[in-house]
Motif scaffolding. Structure first.
Motif, short mmCIF file in Angstrom:
data_model
loop_
_atom_site.label_atom_id
_atom_site.label_comp_id
_atom_site.label_asym_id
_atom_site.label_seq_id
_atom_site.Cartn_x
_atom_site.Cartn_y
_atom_site.Cartn_z
N ASP A 522 0.82 -1.20 0.00
CA ASP A 522 0.00 0.00 0.00
C ASP A 522 0.86 1.27 0.00
OD1 ASP A 522 -2.24 -1.51 -0.05
OD2 ASP A 522 -2.77 -1.25 2.05
N LEU A 525 1.83 1.77 -3.46
CA LEU A 525 0.67 2.23 -4.22
C LEU A 525 0.43 3.72 -4.01
CD1 LEU A 525 -1.85 -0.72 -3.65
CD2 LEU A 525 -0.67 -0.13 -5.76
N ASN A 567 -10.15 -3.29 -1.76
CA ASN A 567 -8.98 -2.43 -1.51
C ASN A 567 -9.12 -1.16 -2.34
OD1 ASN A 567 -6.46 -1.20 -1.24
ND2 ASN A 567 -5.36 -3.14 -1.23
N LEU A 570 -5.68 0.13 -4.06
CA LEU A 570 -5.24 -0.68 -5.20
C LEU A 570 -6.15 -0.46 -6.40
CD1 LEU A 570 -3.55 -2.89 -6.54
CD2 LEU A 570 -5.01 -4.59 -5.42
N GLU A 679 -10.89 -6.19 -7.32
CA GLU A 679 -10.39 -4.91 -7.82
C GLU A 679 -10.31 -4.91 -9.34
OE1 GLU A 679 -9.40 -5.38 -3.65
OE2 GLU A 679 -9.00 -6.65 -5.40
#
Length: 799
Positions: A522, A525, A567, A570, A679
């Protein structure tokens, strides 16, 4: 010589090349490890190698190292027997054996033939003299040597003359025989005082030759030495010789005397060895759990003996068997929890690359903790007030589990934590305290970094671990009845600092793992989510329509992901990059076409379909080149699934030629795969919905809702969502989220009343004023053409 800055640049470039080469080698290793039919074989090899390395790391801590304890040393830790021992006491055993050895009697060999041998020697000498007298030979070197050889001693000329002058050899021989018999009727020794001393200790008489025992050398045996035997010989009278010659003959007899009782040193030593070996070792028992020495105590002679004997027993075959047992235990701890997770936990599905990472983490942290353990033991010498076990609260037991949670997921982290804590307990001498401490610390640490989007989250999790460490430390102190001691202050401080140490190690290790193993966390990201990243800036410049579309899709998927508890980070970042493959051919996509020109009008439908399909492959290659991470690469590959490019497919089928009738639908479908995660499914849905929303002429909320429902239904019917985990309820929540976002984007503004203003005494509307201003600008534009041309010339630009 090159300038310094050039040399520095060259060294930097070289270092970068080496780092890149090393990274490529590791990536190649990962690909070989995780690819093909040999995946199970590779995983088995990894399991065995990891277990073997951990065994070598654990075994030396199980009291297998070569340790020597000396009386007077200070014990650095509590040492108790891990099992029952029956150990030899070498001091007591040696003491008893020495006593038996010292009490072993001496062995004396008796030679009864010594008297007869002496008489035979004189008889032989006299025979030689008689023969010489018959030849008329009364002196000479030859005769002297012959007589010396017969008597067994060197004689002089005077001795030979005395022998030659004997008138009656038979009578002389008889007198010598009587004297020899008187002497050897006793036991003759070389030194009577030494024999008496030996007899007090103990003597065994053994007949020479036969080895028959003749007695124990008691006081009834008459023993004389050579000096006393000489006195007996001195009382001998030889008739027919002068007094001087008689003294010479007595002297020859005394010199010829030999002891017939001689100590046999070899037999004595053999008797001592036999007696020594007959004594069995003295043994003593140490029961399992018995405390041998406590921390801080000065080791006594007895304790040093026990400790050294215990470690000597544990070496050799026992060490091999113990290592084999630990190796088998590690295999069991690795395999069965892994099989349980694969069969019973839905999200527990680590890849071969994940297993490789887990192996590296385990081995790396075992090395770190082992080094910390050794260092803490050494610190006991410099800081004796602090117990060596107190340093355990500083050790980063939770760091490995926190890393697994950040990089992988909660399910893998939980199973790994259970296995990892058990192994740590074995490493630290089967300590239940370490198992509990590492288990709870790891669970809380993993929970603290469950949504780690900022590095500050790691330090917050470290504080949580500190609180849990303190919560466990106090009960441990109560259990050991050490709560109200000075050690409690150190433990409280170490427990609080230990959580922060975990956080520091995790924060420093995450970027290394991201770079080396190519993981996307994360935190990574968030870095990629910046719209100023090089890839997105290039997309904005070369394909502004695609860039705008990607930003809108990112907004939509983020809201939808929050609605279905996926998420969001993401999903948003993947949406930003899902169409980066259009950078190479931006003008072949409708959102980037300027001026109404459509390049597909000059291409066949199949060629147009190939160009559209190619943007997925090119996007994947660009994402790999820019190291965007596997999750984003997968979503780029999956965001169209195997959907049909219906416009060009229908156009191809609409032809009148033979080729139109032979159109294969598969040539107009994306290669896939279909979305594998929620996702990826969100990005597919948002991509289609956002693109379709541009076709609405009057995007009212009702029309938007109908369009969204239609697009989602078509994708669902086409089977594109079969392999991801989206449920019907999720699709309903996604549609509601899309409706809300699109309604906000395409909302209508209210009609504002047009204000009026006065011009030359009359009112004009704003619309009229705008026209007037447009005319003015246009007129000024005509007038400024000439001056504009001059300005261009001054700038060096010619039209």
């Amino acid at each position: 010589m090159p300038p310094d800055h050039i040399k520095g640049g060259t060294e930097t470039t070289r270092a970068a090349l080496l780092a890149s080469r090393g990274r490529r080698m590791l990536i190649s290793l990962q690909e070989k490890f995780s690819g093909g039919r040999n995946e199970k074989t590779n995983q088995t090899v990894l399991l065995l190698l990891t277990a073997l390395i951990l065994t070598f790391l654990i075994v030396p801590n199980q009291h297998f190292q070569v340790v020597r304890y000396v009386a007077g040393d200070i014990a650095l830790t509590d040492i108790k027997a891990t099992r029952s021992y029956l150990l030899e006491d070498p001091v007591q055993t040696e003491q008893k054996r020495s006593e038996v050895e010292r009490s072993t009697p001496y062995v004396y060999n008796f030679h009864p033939e010594k008297g007869s041998e002496l008489k035979s020697a004189f008889a032989k000498a006299f025979s030689l003299l008689i023969d010489a007298r018959g030849r008329g030979e009364r002196s000479g070197e030859h005769l002297r040597e012959a007589v010396s050889a017969a008597l067994g001693l060197e004689i002089t000329d005077d001795d030979l003359g005395a022998l030659v002058r004997i008138r009656n050899f038979r009578l002389a021989q008889a007198e010598i025989g009587l004297a020899v018999d008187r002497i050897y009727e006793n036991k003759v020794v070389r030194d009577r005082a030494a024999f008496v001393t030996d007899r007090r200790h103990g003597v065994i008489l053994s007949e020479s030759g036969s080895g028959r025992l003749m007695g124990a050398g008691d006081a009834a045996i008459t023993v004389i030495d050579l000096q006393e035997a000489g006195k007996v010989a001195g009382r001998m009278r030889v008739p027919g010789v002068s007094r001087k010659d008689g003294e010479i003959l007595k002297g020859l007899l005394v010199r010829s005397l030999q002891p017939n009782l001689v100590m046999n040193q070899a037999a004595t030593d053999a008797k001592r060895v036999e007696a020594r070996n007959s004594i069995r070792p003295v043994v003593y028992q140490i029961k399992r759990g018995e405390m041998i020495v406590r921390e801080g105590e000065r080791i006594s002679e007895e304790q040093a003996l026990k400790l050294n004997r215990v470690f000597e027993v544990d070496r050799g075959v026992n060490r091999f068997l113990m290592g084999l047992g630990i190796f088998g235990l590690i295999l069991v701890l690795f395999y069965f929890p892994y099989r349980f997770g694969r069969k019973n936990i839905r999200k527990f599905n680590p890849t071969s690359k994940d297993l490789l990472l887990l192996a590296f983490l385990t081995i790396g942290f075992f090395l770190l903790l082992k080094a910390a353990h050794i260092l803490s033991s050494a610190m006991g010498i410099f800081l004796p007030r602090i117990g060596t076990d107190d340093y355990f609260y500083l050790f980063p037991f939770a760091a490995a589990v926190m890393l697994v949670r950040i990089i992988l997921n909660s399910e893998v982290a939980l199973v790994y934590c259970a296995v990892y804590a058990s192994l740590l307990g074995i490493l630290f001498n089967n300590s239940l305290f370490v198992v509990v401490y590492a288990l709870l610390g790891g669970i809380i640490g993993a929970h603290g970094v469950r949504q780690c989007q900022y590095r500050g989250t790691i330090y917050t999790a470290g504080l949580k671990v500190s609180v849990v460490n303190l919560a466990m430390a106090l009960p441990f102190q109560i259990l050991t009845d050490n709560l109200f001691t000075s050690q409690s202050l150190y433990i409280i401080m170490f427990a609080l600092v230990g959580g922060l140490i975990n956080a520091v190690i995790v924060a420093g290790t995450v970027p290394v793992i991201e770079n080396v193993f190519q993981y996307t966390t994360d935190i990574k990201l968030l870095e990629l989510a910046s719209l100023n990243s090089p890839v997105l800036r290039e997309l904005m410049i070369r394909a502004p329509g695609t860039y705008h579309h990607s930003v809108l899709v990112g907004t939509m998927v983020e809201a939808a992901a929050e609605a279905i508890h996926a998420n969001p980070l993401l999903a948003r970042v993947a949406a930003y990059y899902h169409d980066i493959g259009k950078i190479s051919k931006p003008l072949y996509f409708i959102e980037n076409m300027i001026g109404g020109e459509n390049r597909h009008d000059k291409l066949s439908p199949s060629m147009s379909a190939l160009i559209l399909i190619s943007h997925v492959k090119e996007g994947v290659e660009l994402a790999r080149d820019k190291r965007l991470g596997l999750p984003i690469i997968d979503i780029i590959r999956q965001h169209h699934g195997t959907s049909l490019i219906s416009y060009f497919y229908q156009k191809a089928k609409g032809g009148d030629d033979q080729e139109a009738r032979n159109v294969d639908e598969r040539d107009f479908r994306y290669p896939g795969p279909k979305p594998q995660t929620r996702e990826a499914g969100l990005v597919m849905l948002a991509d289609c919905v956002e693109a379709a929303s541009k076709t609405l002429t009057d995007p009212t909320p009702a029309r938007i809702q109908g369009m969204v429902q239609k697009i989602i239904n078509n994708i669902f019917i086409d089977g594109q969502l079969e392999e991801c985990e989206l449920t019907l309820k999720n699709l309903h929540d996604i549609a509601k989220s899309f409706n809300r976002i699109l309604a906000g984007i395409y909302h209508h503004r209210i009609d504002y009343p047009e204000p009026a203003f006065k011009v030359n005494g009359r009112k004009k509307a704003v619309e009229d004023s705008d026209r007037e201003q447009a005319k003015t600008v246009s007129h000024r534009g005509e007038e400024g053409k000439k001056s504009g041309g001059e300005d261009l010339k001054r700038l060096g630009i010619h039209r």
